[in-house]
Design a protein around this motif. Structure first.
Motif, mmCIF file in Angstrom:
data_model
loop_
_atom_site.group_PDB
_atom_site.id
_atom_site.type_symbol
_atom_site.label_atom_id
_atom_site.label_comp_id
_atom_site.label_asym_id
_atom_site.label_seq_id
_atom_site.Cartn_x
_atom_site.Cartn_y
_atom_site.Cartn_z
ATOM 1 N N GLY A 79 25.545 -4.746 3.352
ATOM 2 C CA GLY A 79 26.414 -4.284 4.427
ATOM 3 C C GLY A 79 25.751 -3.434 5.492
ATOM 4 N N SER A 80 24.419 -3.311 5.460
ATOM 5 C CA SER A 80 23.750 -2.457 6.438
ATOM 6 C C SER A 80 22.512 -3.127 7.019
ATOM 7 C CB SER A 80 23.347 -1.140 5.769
ATOM 8 O OG SER A 80 22.724 -0.295 6.713
ATOM 9 N N ARG A 81 22.273 -2.843 8.291
ATOM 10 C CA ARG A 81 21.045 -3.311 8.946
ATOM 11 C C ARG A 81 19.983 -2.223 8.984
ATOM 12 N NH1 ARG A 81 22.108 -7.626 13.628
ATOM 13 N NH2 ARG A 81 23.826 -8.687 12.627
ATOM 14 N N ASN A 82 20.344 -1.008 8.611
ATOM 15 C CA ASN A 82 19.402 0.112 8.586
ATOM 16 C C ASN A 82 19.352 0.666 7.173
ATOM 17 O OD1 ASN A 82 18.751 0.296 11.471
ATOM 18 N ND2 ASN A 82 20.905 0.792 11.677
ATOM 19 N N LEU A 83 18.174 0.608 6.571
ATOM 20 C CA LEU A 83 18.000 1.097 5.210
ATOM 21 C C LEU A 83 16.955 2.201 5.195
ATOM 22 C CD1 LEU A 83 17.785 -2.323 3.303
ATOM 23 C CD2 LEU A 83 19.822 -0.911 3.685
ATOM 24 N N LYS A 84 17.206 3.207 4.386
ATOM 25 C CA LYS A 84 16.247 4.292 4.210
ATOM 26 C C LYS A 84 16.133 4.518 2.706
ATOM 27 C CE LYS A 84 15.526 9.127 5.438
ATOM 28 N NZ LYS A 84 16.094 10.277 6.164
ATOM 29 N N GLY A 85 14.920 4.357 2.181
ATOM 30 C CA GLY A 85 14.727 4.512 0.748
ATOM 31 C C GLY A 85 13.265 4.461 0.378
ATOM 32 N N VAL A 86 13.006 4.323 -0.906
ATOM 33 C CA VAL A 86 11.645 4.304 -1.431
ATOM 34 C C VAL A 86 11.242 2.862 -1.734
ATOM 35 C CG1 VAL A 86 10.163 5.076 -3.329
ATOM 36 C CG2 VAL A 86 11.881 6.630 -2.369
ATOM 37 N N ILE A 87 10.062 2.483 -1.299
ATOM 38 C CA ILE A 87 9.550 1.151 -1.596
ATOM 39 C C ILE A 87 9.240 1.091 -3.091
ATOM 40 C CG2 ILE A 87 7.725 -0.545 -1.178
ATOM 41 C CD1 ILE A 87 7.336 0.783 1.598
ATOM 42 N N SER A 88 9.942 0.210 -3.812
ATOM 43 C CA SER A 88 9.744 0.078 -5.252
ATOM 44 C C SER A 88 8.665 -0.943 -5.581
ATOM 45 C CB SER A 88 11.041 -0.344 -5.943
ATOM 46 O OG SER A 88 12.052 0.597 -5.693
ATOM 47 N N SER A 89 8.700 -2.089 -4.885
ATOM 48 C CA SER A 89 7.710 -3.129 -5.141
ATOM 49 C C SER A 89 7.697 -4.140 -4.002
ATOM 50 C CB SER A 89 8.005 -3.851 -6.462
ATOM 51 O OG SER A 89 9.218 -4.569 -6.369
ATOM 52 N N VAL A 90 6.633 -4.930 -3.982
ATOM 53 C CA VAL A 90 6.521 -6.043 -3.051
ATOM 54 C C VAL A 90 6.042 -7.234 -3.869
ATOM 55 C CG1 VAL A 90 5.419 -6.926 -0.963
ATOM 56 C CG2 VAL A 90 5.921 -4.486 -1.161
ATOM 57 N N ASP A 91 6.846 -8.282 -3.860
ATOM 58 C CA ASP A 91 6.511 -9.494 -4.601
ATOM 59 C C ASP A 91 6.498 -10.652 -3.618
ATOM 60 O OD1 ASP A 91 6.034 -11.370 -6.578
ATOM 61 O OD2 ASP A 91 8.106 -11.390 -7.303
ATOM 62 N N GLY A 92 5.294 -11.110 -3.280
ATOM 63 C CA GLY A 92 5.183 -12.152 -2.262
ATOM 64 C C GLY A 92 5.694 -11.631 -0.941
ATOM 65 N N GLN A 93 6.727 -12.276 -0.425
ATOM 66 C CA GLN A 93 7.321 -11.870 0.856
ATOM 67 C C GLN A 93 8.661 -11.157 0.662
ATOM 68 O OE1 GLN A 93 5.839 -12.207 4.071
ATOM 69 N NE2 GLN A 93 4.134 -12.508 2.681
ATOM 70 N N ALA A 134 0.823 -1.218 0.000
ATOM 71 C CA ALA A 134 0.000 0.000 0.000
ATOM 72 C C ALA A 134 0.855 1.264 0.000
ATOM 73 C CB ALA A 134 -0.938 0.007 1.208
ATOM 74 N N TYR A 135 2.124 1.152 0.384
ATOM 75 C CA TYR A 135 3.005 2.317 0.459
ATOM 76 C C TYR A 135 4.118 2.288 -0.594
ATOM 77 C CZ TYR A 135 0.453 3.833 4.478
ATOM 78 O OH TYR A 135 -0.572 4.281 5.295
ATOM 79 N N VAL A 136 3.901 1.542 -1.679
ATOM 80 C CA VAL A 136 4.856 1.568 -2.796
ATOM 81 C C VAL A 136 4.959 3.018 -3.282
ATOM 82 C CG1 VAL A 136 5.192 0.907 -5.222
ATOM 83 C CG2 VAL A 136 4.574 -0.830 -3.518
ATOM 84 N N GLY A 137 6.194 3.465 -3.497
ATOM 85 C CA GLY A 137 6.438 4.841 -3.920
ATOM 86 C C GLY A 137 6.708 5.787 -2.768
ATOM 87 N N GLU A 138 6.523 5.319 -1.551
ATOM 88 C CA GLU A 138 6.745 6.145 -0.359
ATOM 89 C C GLU A 138 8.119 5.853 0.244
ATOM 90 O OE1 GLU A 138 4.613 8.471 0.893
ATOM 91 O OE2 GLU A 138 3.246 8.061 -0.760
ATOM 92 N N GLU A 139 8.652 6.860 0.926
ATOM 93 C CA GLU A 139 9.931 6.692 1.597
ATOM 94 C C GLU A 139 9.708 5.945 2.912
ATOM 95 O OE1 GLU A 139 13.981 9.236 2.306
ATOM 96 O OE2 GLU A 139 12.087 10.308 2.404
ATOM 97 N N THR A 140 10.607 5.043 3.207
ATOM 98 C CA THR A 140 10.495 4.230 4.406
ATOM 99 C C THR A 140 11.881 3.983 4.988
ATOM 100 O OG1 THR A 140 9.528 2.200 5.307
ATOM 101 C CG2 THR A 140 10.637 1.994 3.218
ATOM 102 N N LYS A 141 11.875 3.591 6.243
ATOM 103 C CA LYS A 141 13.128 3.131 6.850
ATOM 104 C C LYS A 141 12.855 1.771 7.457
ATOM 105 C CE LYS A 141 12.382 5.806 11.048
ATOM 106 N NZ LYS A 141 12.892 6.837 11.926
ATOM 107 N N VAL A 142 13.811 0.883 7.299
ATOM 108 C CA VAL A 142 13.665 -0.464 7.847
ATOM 109 C C VAL A 142 14.919 -0.835 8.626
ATOM 110 C CG1 VAL A 142 12.020 -1.326 6.125
ATOM 111 C CG2 VAL A 142 14.459 -1.545 5.690
ATOM 112 N N GLN A 143 14.696 -1.537 9.728
ATOM 113 C CA GLN A 143 15.776 -2.109 10.526
ATOM 114 C C GLN A 143 15.742 -3.604 10.260
ATOM 115 O OE1 GLN A 143 14.992 -1.113 14.601
ATOM 116 N NE2 GLN A 143 15.448 1.047 14.316
#
Length: 151
Positions: A110-124, A94-103
């Motif tokens: 090389g990172s456990r913290n990502l900040k970016g835009v959700i491009s797509s969700v395919d299954g899991q 539902a938030y494809v195209g939105e900026e998000t941060k994930v731990q």
């Protein structure tokens, strides 16, 4: 999602929906005697303090009867807010195209913290664009994900 959280979602979805709310998600943070159970509820017209109080009474009653957590904890019921946490593939979708941060639990690129835009969700699998690069992350690898609010 952790086993206890999955069990709690299963246990609390029907009682919360019976009040007219959607169970957005659950966070259980274990910290000995200071553990916290956060229950996020949502509604198309928003959530106010009375809604949280009503849901808190219902959730508390179910938790007292079912007793799935044997240790002390503090129950918090709230709306997901503008920087809403994301729990399911449907929510990320539902938030494809939105900026998000994930731990992450395990590092990606090389990172456990990502900040970016959700491009797509395919299954899991979630594709997030970070600094112009598409990174693929398993939803099971996400410890915590939030939409970044725009003001």
């Amino acid at each position: 999602m952790a086993t206890i959280e999955s069990k709690l979602v299963e246990m609390l979805t029907v009682p919360v929906e019976a009040l007219g709310f959607k169970l957005w998600g659950i966070e259980y943070i274990q910290a000995g005697r200071h553990s916290i159970l956060r229950v996020f509820i949502d509604h198309e017209n928003g959530i106010n303090i009375e809604d949280c109080a009503e849901a808190s009474r219902q959730v508390s009653a179910v938790m007292d009867v079912e007793d799935p957590i044997s240790t002390e904890y503090t129950l918090e019921v709230s709306s997901p807010g503008v920087d809403r946490p994301l729990f399911t593939a449907e929510q990320y979708r539902a938030y494809v195209g939105e900026e998000t941060k994930v731990q992450l639990t395990m590092p990606v690129a090389g990172s456990r913290n990502l900040k970016g835009v959700i491009s797509s969700v395919d299954g899991q699998m979630l594709t997030i664009t970070v600094d112009g690069k598409d990174l693929i992350v398993a939803l099971d690898n996400i410890r915590k994900g939030n939409v970044i609010a725009k003001f």
